[in-house]
Every structure is written in structure tokens, then in C-alpha cells.
Design a protein around this motif. Structure first.
Motif, PDB file in Angstrom:
ATOM      1  N   LEU A 163       0.884  -1.129  -0.130  1.00 56.97           N
ATOM      2  CA  LEU A 163      -0.125   0.084   0.003  1.00 56.97           C
ATOM      3  C   LEU A 163       1.051   1.278  -0.060  1.00 56.97           C
ATOM      4  CD1 LEU A 163      -3.256  -0.841   2.271  1.00 56.97           C
ATOM      5  CD2 LEU A 163      -2.725  -1.091  -0.272  1.00 56.97           C
ATOM      6  N   ASP A 164       2.067   1.256   0.589  1.00 49.92           N
ATOM      7  CA  ASP A 164       2.864   2.378   0.546  1.00 49.92           C
ATOM      8  C   ASP A 164       3.580   2.416  -0.697  1.00 49.92           C
ATOM      9  OD1 ASP A 164       2.500   2.471   3.110  1.00 49.92           O
ATOM     10  OD2 ASP A 164       4.654   1.759   3.618  1.00 49.92           O
ATOM     11  N   VAL A 165       3.805   1.444  -1.605  1.00 52.01           N
ATOM     12  CA  VAL A 165       4.067   1.629  -3.186  1.00 52.01           C
ATOM     13  C   VAL A 165       3.309   2.061  -3.846  1.00 52.01           C
ATOM     14  CG1 VAL A 165       5.037   0.098  -5.005  1.00 52.01           C
ATOM     15  CG2 VAL A 165       5.716  -0.475  -2.515  1.00 52.01           C
ATOM     16  N   VAL A 166       1.685   1.583  -3.831  1.00 51.77           N
ATOM     17  CA  VAL A 166       1.042   2.013  -4.613  1.00 51.77           C
ATOM     18  C   VAL A 166       0.750   3.521  -4.487  1.00 51.77           C
ATOM     19  CG1 VAL A 166       0.009  -0.300  -5.178  1.00 51.77           C
ATOM     20  CG2 VAL A 166      -0.862   1.112  -3.433  1.00 51.77           C
ATOM     21  N   ALA A 167       0.670   4.135  -3.392  1.00 54.81           N
ATOM     22  CA  ALA A 167       0.398   5.320  -3.033  1.00 54.81           C
ATOM     23  C   ALA A 167       1.196   6.237  -3.839  1.00 54.81           C
ATOM     24  CB  ALA A 167       0.417   5.562  -1.351  1.00 54.81           C
ATOM     25  N   ARG A 168       2.546   5.823  -4.159  1.00 58.02           N
ATOM     26  CA  ARG A 168       3.275   6.800  -4.907  1.00 58.02           C
ATOM     27  C   ARG A 168       3.458   6.572  -6.536  1.00 58.02           C
ATOM     28  NH1 ARG A 168       6.613   4.587  -0.685  1.00 58.02           N
ATOM     29  NH2 ARG A 168       7.819   3.538  -2.168  1.00 58.02           N
ATOM     30  N   GLN A 169       2.610   5.403  -7.109  1.00 61.60           N
ATOM     31  CA  GLN A 169       2.717   5.145  -8.355  1.00 61.60           C
ATOM     32  C   GLN A 169       1.887   6.041  -8.946  1.00 61.60           C
ATOM     33  OE1 GLN A 169       1.495   0.783  -8.571  1.00 61.60           O
ATOM     34  NE2 GLN A 169      -0.589   1.575  -8.174  1.00 61.60           N
ATOM     35  N   PRO A 170       2.315   6.425 -10.416  1.00 65.56           N
ATOM     36  CA  PRO A 170       1.394   7.088 -11.520  1.00 65.56           C
ATOM     37  C   PRO A 170       0.474   6.330 -12.047  1.00 65.56           C
ATOM     38  CG  PRO A 170       3.633   6.459 -12.300  1.00 65.56           C
ATOM     39  CD  PRO A 170       3.773   6.055 -11.123  1.00 65.56           C
ATOM     40  N   THR A 171      -0.579   7.098 -12.398  1.00 63.76           N
ATOM     41  CA  THR A 171      -1.505   6.490 -13.463  1.00 63.76           C
ATOM     42  C   THR A 171      -1.196   7.016 -14.793  1.00 63.76           C
ATOM     43  OG1 THR A 171      -3.022   8.200 -13.025  1.00 63.76           O
ATOM     44  CG2 THR A 171      -3.093   5.988 -11.781  1.00 63.76           C
ATOM     45  N   MET A 172      -1.312   5.944 -15.821  1.00 62.68           N
ATOM     46  CA  MET A 172      -1.305   6.310 -17.234  1.00 62.68           C
ATOM     47  C   MET A 172      -2.582   6.284 -17.872  1.00 62.68           C
ATOM     48  SD  MET A 172       2.050   6.617 -17.607  1.00 62.68           S
ATOM     49  CE  MET A 172       3.674   6.040 -16.638  1.00 62.68           C
ATOM     50  N   GLN A 173      -2.951   7.632 -18.671  1.00 60.53           N
ATOM     51  CA  GLN A 173      -4.153   7.861 -19.427  1.00 60.53           C
ATOM     52  C   GLN A 173      -3.923   7.517 -20.868  1.00 60.53           C
ATOM     53  OE1 GLN A 173      -6.925   8.269 -17.865  1.00 60.53           O
ATOM     54  NE2 GLN A 173      -6.097   8.994 -15.950  1.00 60.53           N
ATOM     55  N   LEU A 174      -4.114   6.345 -21.269  1.00 57.45           N
ATOM     56  CA  LEU A 174      -3.919   6.066 -22.729  1.00 57.45           C
ATOM     57  C   LEU A 174      -4.829   6.678 -23.706  1.00 57.45           C
ATOM     58  CD1 LEU A 174      -2.616   2.262 -22.162  1.00 57.45           C
ATOM     59  CD2 LEU A 174      -1.288   4.637 -22.218  1.00 57.45           C
ATOM     60  N   GLY A 175      -5.966   6.943 -23.195  1.00 56.93           N
ATOM     61  CA  GLY A 175      -6.938   7.339 -24.259  1.00 56.93           C
ATOM     62  C   GLY A 175      -7.362   6.599 -25.168  1.00 56.93           C
ATOM     63  N   ALA A 176      -7.560   6.944 -26.426  1.00 55.29           N
ATOM     64  CA  ALA A 176      -8.304   5.906 -27.476  1.00 55.29           C
ATOM     65  C   ALA A 176      -7.118   4.985 -27.887  1.00 55.29           C
ATOM     66  CB  ALA A 176      -8.825   6.691 -28.627  1.00 55.29           C
ATOM     67  N   SER A 177      -7.270   3.850 -27.697  1.00 56.91           N
ATOM     68  CA  SER A 177      -6.361   2.618 -28.012  1.00 56.91           C
ATOM     69  C   SER A 177      -6.879   1.631 -28.740  1.00 56.91           C
ATOM     70  CB  SER A 177      -5.695   2.400 -26.691  1.00 56.91           C
ATOM     71  OG  SER A 177      -5.294   3.306 -26.037  1.00 56.91           O
ATOM     72  N   THR A 178      -6.051   0.674 -29.211  1.00 52.99           N
ATOM     73  CA  THR A 178      -6.302  -0.415 -29.705  1.00 52.99           C
ATOM     74  C   THR A 178      -5.558  -1.626 -29.207  1.00 52.99           C
ATOM     75  OG1 THR A 178      -7.062   0.333 -31.893  1.00 52.99           O
ATOM     76  CG2 THR A 178      -6.607  -1.937 -31.876  1.00 52.99           C
ATOM     77  N   GLY A 179      -5.958  -2.695 -28.417  1.00 49.29           N
ATOM     78  CA  GLY A 179      -4.975  -3.626 -27.965  1.00 49.29           C
ATOM     79  C   GLY A 179      -5.913  -4.731 -27.546  1.00 49.29           C
ATOM     80  N   THR A 180      -5.125  -5.378 -26.309  1.00 46.45           N
ATOM     81  CA  THR A 180      -5.619  -6.621 -25.690  1.00 46.45           C
ATOM     82  C   THR A 180      -5.877  -6.359 -24.396  1.00 46.45           C
ATOM     83  OG1 THR A 180      -4.769  -8.074 -27.252  1.00 46.45           O
ATOM     84  CG2 THR A 180      -5.381  -8.951 -25.386  1.00 46.45           C
ATOM     85  N   MET A 181      -6.926  -6.479 -23.590  1.00 43.95           N
ATOM     86  CA  MET A 181      -6.813  -6.495 -22.081  1.00 43.95           C
ATOM     87  C   MET A 181      -7.283  -7.851 -21.736  1.00 43.95           C
ATOM     88  SD  MET A 181      -9.682  -4.193 -19.980  1.00 43.95           S
ATOM     89  CE  MET A 181     -11.168  -4.968 -20.603  1.00 43.95           C
ATOM     90  N   LEU A 182      -6.726  -8.631 -20.542  1.00 44.93           N
ATOM     91  CA  LEU A 182      -6.900  -9.865 -20.258  1.00 44.93           C
ATOM     92  C   LEU A 182      -6.618 -10.078 -18.832  1.00 44.93           C
ATOM     93  CD1 LEU A 182      -4.126 -11.586 -19.923  1.00 44.93           C
ATOM     94  CD2 LEU A 182      -3.857 -11.440 -22.222  1.00 44.93           C
ATOM     95  N   GLY A 183      -7.236 -11.080 -18.211  1.00 41.13           N
ATOM     96  CA  GLY A 183      -7.177 -11.428 -16.779  1.00 41.13           C
ATOM     97  C   GLY A 183      -8.081 -12.272 -16.388  1.00 41.13           C
ATOM     98  N   PHE A 184      -8.505 -12.223 -15.122  1.00 42.88           N
ATOM     99  CA  PHE A 184      -9.142 -13.121 -14.605  1.00 42.88           C
ATOM    100  C   PHE A 184     -10.497 -12.492 -13.629  1.00 42.88           C
ATOM    101  CE2 PHE A 184      -5.180 -15.018 -14.982  1.00 42.88           C
ATOM    102  CZ  PHE A 184      -5.525 -16.462 -15.704  1.00 42.88           C
TER     103      PHE A 184
END
Length: 261
Positions: A163-184
Motif C-alpha cells: 500500500l505504501d508502494v501504490v500510494a506513490r505510483q503514477p497512473t497512465m491515461q492512454l486515451g483511445a487505443s487498440t489492444g488486448t485486455m486480459l485477466g481473471f
């Protein structure tokens, strides 16, 4: 909501370590190394190499030792997203402290042709699976109106809590994109062992950018879903894992914050 879907045949996988055994891999069987609760408690070093991971699946996600970025596995190719959101391939001898993979066999497919936000997308998957108590492997390939991602930084000992790590991490706004989203999609009773709900990573079509998905809206493309009822979890035998607190009182809120929910 009425969904029109149809069965999809077995998918071909690229050559991997599993092929060397001559045994056909078990499709839609989830293999997981360590637990999400251990990752929250800074167990950032694992024993499983990426080559070993590919023996258990050609599709999935996770992270790397020292929490060195986000992982996406698609068609037996592993990409690493670093803190700047750039993606690259990695050597097979790297190790992971937490990862989930499967040999993906999409049992159902649904073509999305109208814009759907995160809630709308998840509602389609839930209806396709039609069982809240089973896992599901999910892959969407197509056009996105927007994608928001984040990527964890590589850490140095003594490791700070996640939680200390994620509090300092940046977010990226990719906007309109083409690609693959996967997971569970993971059932609620598995919270702490895994991430209850949806855990998704994104990779752009050119394979250069992506990360852990925190928000998105899809426009059109192909949604594939495989239902999972067979799960194997390999727990590390390390001193770090032995000392970890795997049942913190605030685990639901901690995972929500860590996952950007």
C-alpha cells in the motif's frame, strides 16, 4: 440483457515448455504462485521462473521479483510493464512472487459493437459465465475509448508494504487505443488468496505500452471467456512467506486500494 454467444473451438498455443512433455495441457485450469495477501505484506521475492510459469499456462498476469513492474502473458509471450508504462519482453530466468496463468480455451465469445464502460463490460462477462462462484479467464481484443493503467516500481530491501508502494505510483491515461485486455474474474470467497472480482492488464496492439488496468471503456471488439473450476496454488517455502501476515483485518479495503478499485 440478452446475449448472443457461441462456442469456440480449442485455441492453438505457441510452443512452450509444456509441449516438450508431449502431454496435452489442461485447458482453463488456473495455476497460481503465492497469494495476494502475501504480496500485500511485502513478500516480493518468489521461487518460480518465467520459463516454469509457461509450463502451466499461455495466458495470464502477475508481477516480477522485487515488484519490478506488471506482467501480461498472451499466447505464451510474457511482457513486462515498467514504471513508465513501456512494455518489453523478458528472459525466462526471471522470477515472479505472484502470478496466475492458464492454458486459455475460450468457451464463449461475444462481439461488442457498442460502447461499454467498466460496469457494462463486467455485466456481459458475468452473464456469459452465469456462475458467481467460479473463476473466469477473460480476454477482450479491439478498440478502447479510454484505458487507465498503473505500474508498480521496482523495490529495494527492506521492502515497504504494497500500500505504501501504490500510494506513490503514477497512473497512465492512454486515451483511445487498440489492444488486448486480459485477466481473471475471481469469486468473492477467494479474496486474499487472489483478487476478488476483476483483475485485468492491458497491452497495446504494437506491444509497447500497457499495465494494470484501473478503469476503461471499450468501443468494439471480441470478448472471449473461459470458465475455470480447476485451481492449483503453489505456495512459496521462503522465510519471507513464513513470516507474512496473510489474514490482516483490513484485507478487503487493502486489496481495493492496491488494485485501484
Amino acid at each position: 440483457m440478452k446475449l448472443k454467444c457461441y462456442s469456440v473451438g480449442d485455441v492453438d498455443t505457441r510452443s512452450s515448455a509444456a509441449d516438450a512433455t508431449g502431454v496435452r495441457p489442461r485447458m482453463n485450469r488456473l495455476y497460481q504462485t503465492s497469494t495476494m495477501a502475501a504480496l500485500l505484506d511485502a513478500v516480493y521475492d518468489g521461487e518460480t521462473t518465467l520459463d516454469e510459469l509457461l509450463m502451466h499456462g499461455n495466458f495470464g498476469l502477475g508481477t516480477f521479483n522485487s515488484l519490478d513492474g506488471e506482467m501480461i502473458v498472451n499466447d505464451s509471450v510474457i511482457h513486462q510493464f515498467r514504471a513508465d508504462g513501456q512494455a518489453g519482453r523478458v528472459p525466462g530466468d526471471l522470477k515472479t512472487p505472484f502470478a496466475c496463468v492458464t492454458f486459455f480455451n475460450p468457451e464463449k465469445e461475444y462481439m461488442i459493437d457498442t460502447a461499454r464502460d467498466k460496469d457494462g463490460f463486467e455485466a456481459i462477462v458475468d452473464q456469459l459465465v452465469n456462475n458467481p462462484n467460479l473463476f473466469a479467464a477473460v480476454r477482450f481484443t479491439g478498440m478502447f475509448e479510454r484505458v487507465e493503467t498503473r505500474t508498480v516500481f521496482c523495490q529495494c530491501r527492506p521492502y515497504p508494504p504494497m500500500l505504501d508502494v501504490v500510494a506513490r505510483q503514477p497512473t497512465m491515461q492512454l486515451g483511445a487505443s487498440t489492444g488486448t485486455m486480459l485477466g481473471f474474474r475471481t469469486p468473492g470467497y477467494m479474496q486474499g488468496v487472489n483478487v476478488a472480482g476483476y483483475h485485468l492488464h492491458f497491452l497495446t496492439e504494437d506491444g509497447r505500452r500497457g499495465g494494470h488496468v484501473t478503469d476503461y471503456a471499450v468501443l468494439k471488439g471480441r470478448l472471449e471467456v473461459g470458465v475455470i473450476s480447476d485451481v492449483e496454488i503453489q505456495l512459496p517455502r521462503t522465510e519471507q512467506f513464513a513470516r507474512a501476515n496473510l489474514s490482516p483485518e483490513n484485507i478487503h479495503e487493502a486489496i481495493r486500494v492496491a488494485e485501484g478499485g
